[in-house]
Design an enzyme around this catalytic site. Structure first.
Site, short mmCIF file in Angstrom:
data_model
loop_
_atom_site.label_atom_id
_atom_site.label_comp_id
_atom_site.label_asym_id
_atom_site.label_seq_id
_atom_site.Cartn_x
_atom_site.Cartn_y
_atom_site.Cartn_z
CB SER A 37 -0.86 0.06 1.26
OG SER A 37 -1.41 -1.17 1.57
CG HIS A 40 -2.68 -0.93 -3.79
ND1 HIS A 40 -3.11 0.36 -3.57
CD2 HIS A 40 -2.80 -1.56 -2.59
CE1 HIS A 40 -3.47 0.49 -2.31
NE2 HIS A 40 -3.29 -0.66 -1.70
CD GLU A 77 -3.51 3.04 -6.49
OE1 GLU A 77 -3.56 2.46 -5.39
OE2 GLU A 77 -3.52 4.29 -6.60
CG ASN A 89 -4.11 3.82 0.37
OD1 ASN A 89 -5.33 3.75 0.47
ND2 ASN A 89 -3.32 2.77 0.47
N1 LIG Z 1 -5.51 -5.04 4.66
C1 LIG Z 1 -5.86 -4.24 3.67
O1 LIG Z 1 -6.98 -3.71 3.60
C2 LIG Z 1 -4.88 -4.01 2.54
C3 LIG Z 1 -5.31 -3.37 1.36
C4 LIG Z 1 -4.40 -3.20 0.30
C5 LIG Z 1 -3.09 -3.63 0.44
N2 LIG Z 1 -2.68 -4.23 1.61
C6 LIG Z 1 -1.29 -4.70 1.70
O2 LIG Z 1 -1.30 -6.13 1.56
C7 LIG Z 1 -0.21 -6.69 2.30
C8 LIG Z 1 -0.75 -7.78 3.23
O3 LIG Z 1 -1.72 -7.23 4.08
P1 LIG Z 1 -2.76 -8.16 4.88
O4 LIG Z 1 -3.75 -7.23 5.48
O5 LIG Z 1 -3.20 -9.29 4.04
O6 LIG Z 1 -1.80 -8.75 6.03
P2 LIG Z 1 -2.05 -10.00 7.00
O7 LIG Z 1 -1.37 -9.68 8.27
O8 LIG Z 1 -3.50 -10.38 7.01
O9 LIG Z 1 -1.27 -11.21 6.26
C9 LIG Z 1 0.10 -11.24 6.09
C10 LIG Z 1 0.51 -12.72 5.95
O10 LIG Z 1 1.87 -12.77 5.49
C11 LIG Z 1 2.49 -13.86 6.12
N3 LIG Z 1 3.94 -13.64 6.08
C12 LIG Z 1 4.66 -12.72 6.77
N4 LIG Z 1 5.97 -12.82 6.45
C13 LIG Z 1 6.07 -13.82 5.53
C14 LIG Z 1 7.15 -14.41 4.82
N5 LIG Z 1 8.39 -13.95 4.98
N6 LIG Z 1 6.89 -15.43 3.96
C15 LIG Z 1 5.62 -15.89 3.79
N7 LIG Z 1 4.54 -15.37 4.45
C16 LIG Z 1 4.77 -14.36 5.31
C17 LIG Z 1 1.92 -13.86 7.53
O11 LIG Z 1 2.08 -15.15 8.16
C18 LIG Z 1 0.44 -13.51 7.26
O12 LIG Z 1 -0.34 -14.68 7.07
C19 LIG Z 1 0.49 -5.54 2.98
O13 LIG Z 1 1.56 -5.12 2.16
C20 LIG Z 1 -0.60 -4.45 3.02
O14 LIG Z 1 -0.07 -3.15 3.06
C21 LIG Z 1 -3.54 -4.42 2.65
#
Ligand SMILES: NC(=O)c1ccc[n+]([C@@H]2O[C@H](COP(=O)([O-])OP(=O)(O)OC[C@H]3O[C@@H](n4cnc5c(N)ncnc54)[C@H](O)[C@@H]3O)[C@@H](O)[C@H]2O)c1
Length: 304
Positions: A119, A140, A152, A190
């Protein structure tokens, strides 16, 4: 280049949604996470959501079985050896994402495209961690991925047109509406949205209006489906604070300074829905009432 095999790294909220959408669009998907339990939860979640589509008549049992047959889960990054496209969706941390891309650089063929669902992190910086900066791109997605129509696409300084064309095809096949953004903090959505949420917190802090009036103002006056404070609670106040800090530092304008009340809420562990309290209180995901700390009147006892 034709994309068939997608390797999704990180099986959390976003990764599992991306995997599901890719499966529903006909791709073969390997979902990776370092934790086995995250993979189990993600697979069960995908199965349940597809089952609901079958119940609603939006998908047949056969289509669901076909989707699930194209899903593999694996805790090893080596499973990316045949991927045409990697979509990374692990924690929002530059060093962790760089490490993943560096490891995958040694595992994947030179033709594999590396996309990140970040993000806020620079795609140019992620590209620089690899020997294939022209193949690194931002995809994104928005939450919940199977429902939200927007994708995006973000290009770093060295991202090639060929790679943009390839991920554009993937996005279209997934049924997404595509927008293209340069690699600058917050990209398009964002950058426009989060300062508005931060300003809503500032307005509350200055006592211009109550929590409910700020939210109803934007819902009923601007036709926003959610008020800015309830949306901030949904995103997570810690995430909002982190991103505003990045905007403030990288873009260097005081208009991005995080609201003082936002810092206090995070310090007090009022992080929003995920902790059960933010600007509102929540129980089992249901909004109950305004957080009483925000409406409390203080006074000293009469000392006479
Ligand atoms: N949550 C949102 O609304 C949203 C929206 C757009 C983008 N994002 C982006 O998406 C990404 C993930 O967000 P999320 O909300 O799904 O996070 P989350 O915490 O739900 O999930 C992250 C996952 O990654 C795994 N992980 C961490 N390190 C790892 C590694 N080295 N190898 C393999 N797996 C690993 C964790 O075990 C976890 O299951 C981030 O970059 C976030 O900025 C989030």
């Amino acid at each position: 280049m034709e994309i068939q095999n997608i390797f999704v790294v990180g099986a959390g909220l976003m990764g599992s949604g991306i995997a599901q959408t890719a499966l529903q669009s006909g791709y073969t998907v390997t979902l990776n996470d370092q934790r086995e339990e995250a993979l189990d939860r993600a697979k069960a979640g995908i199965n349940n959501r597809l089952e609901r589509l079958v119940e609603k008549g939006k998908m047949t049992e056969e289509e669901k079985a076909d989707c699930m047959s194209r899903l593999t889960t694996d805790t090893r990054l080596n499973a990316a050896a045949k991927a045409d496209l990697v979509i990374e969706a692990i924690f929002e941390e530059l060093s962790a994402k760089r490490e993943i891309f560096q490891s995958l650089d040694a595992i994947c063929p030179a033709s594999t495209i590396f996309a990140s669902n970040t993000s806020s992190i620079s795609l140019t910086a992620l590209g620089a961690a690899t020997n294939r900066p022209e193949k690194v791109v931002g995809m994104h997605f928005f939450s919940p991925v199977p429902v939200m129509r927007l994708l995006e696409i973000v290009f770093g300084l060295r991202t090639s047109q060929e790679v943009l064309d390839a991920v554009k095809e993937v996005g279209k096949k997934m049924g997404k509406w595509l927008i293209l953004a340069k690699d600058k903090p917050g990209f398009i959505v964002n950058r426009a949205l989060l300062p508005m949420l931060n300003e809503a917190v500032q307005i509350l802090d200055e006592g211009v209006g109550t929590v409910e009036d700020v939210d109803n103002g934007m819902k009923l006056g601007c036709n926003h489906p959610m008020g800015p404070l309830e949306l901030a609670d949904m995103i997570g106040l810690d995430i909002l604070l982190e991103v505003m800090q990045v905007f403030y530092e990288d873009l260097g304008d005081t208009k991005y300074r995080p609201a003082h009340l936002l810092r206090k809420m995070v310090t007090a562990h009022y992080l929003g829905r995920k902790t059960g309290s933010g600007f509102y209180l929540y129980e089992n995901g249901k909004k109950l009432a305004v957080n009483p700390v925000l409406t409390r009147e203080h006074s000293l006892f009469d000392q006479q």
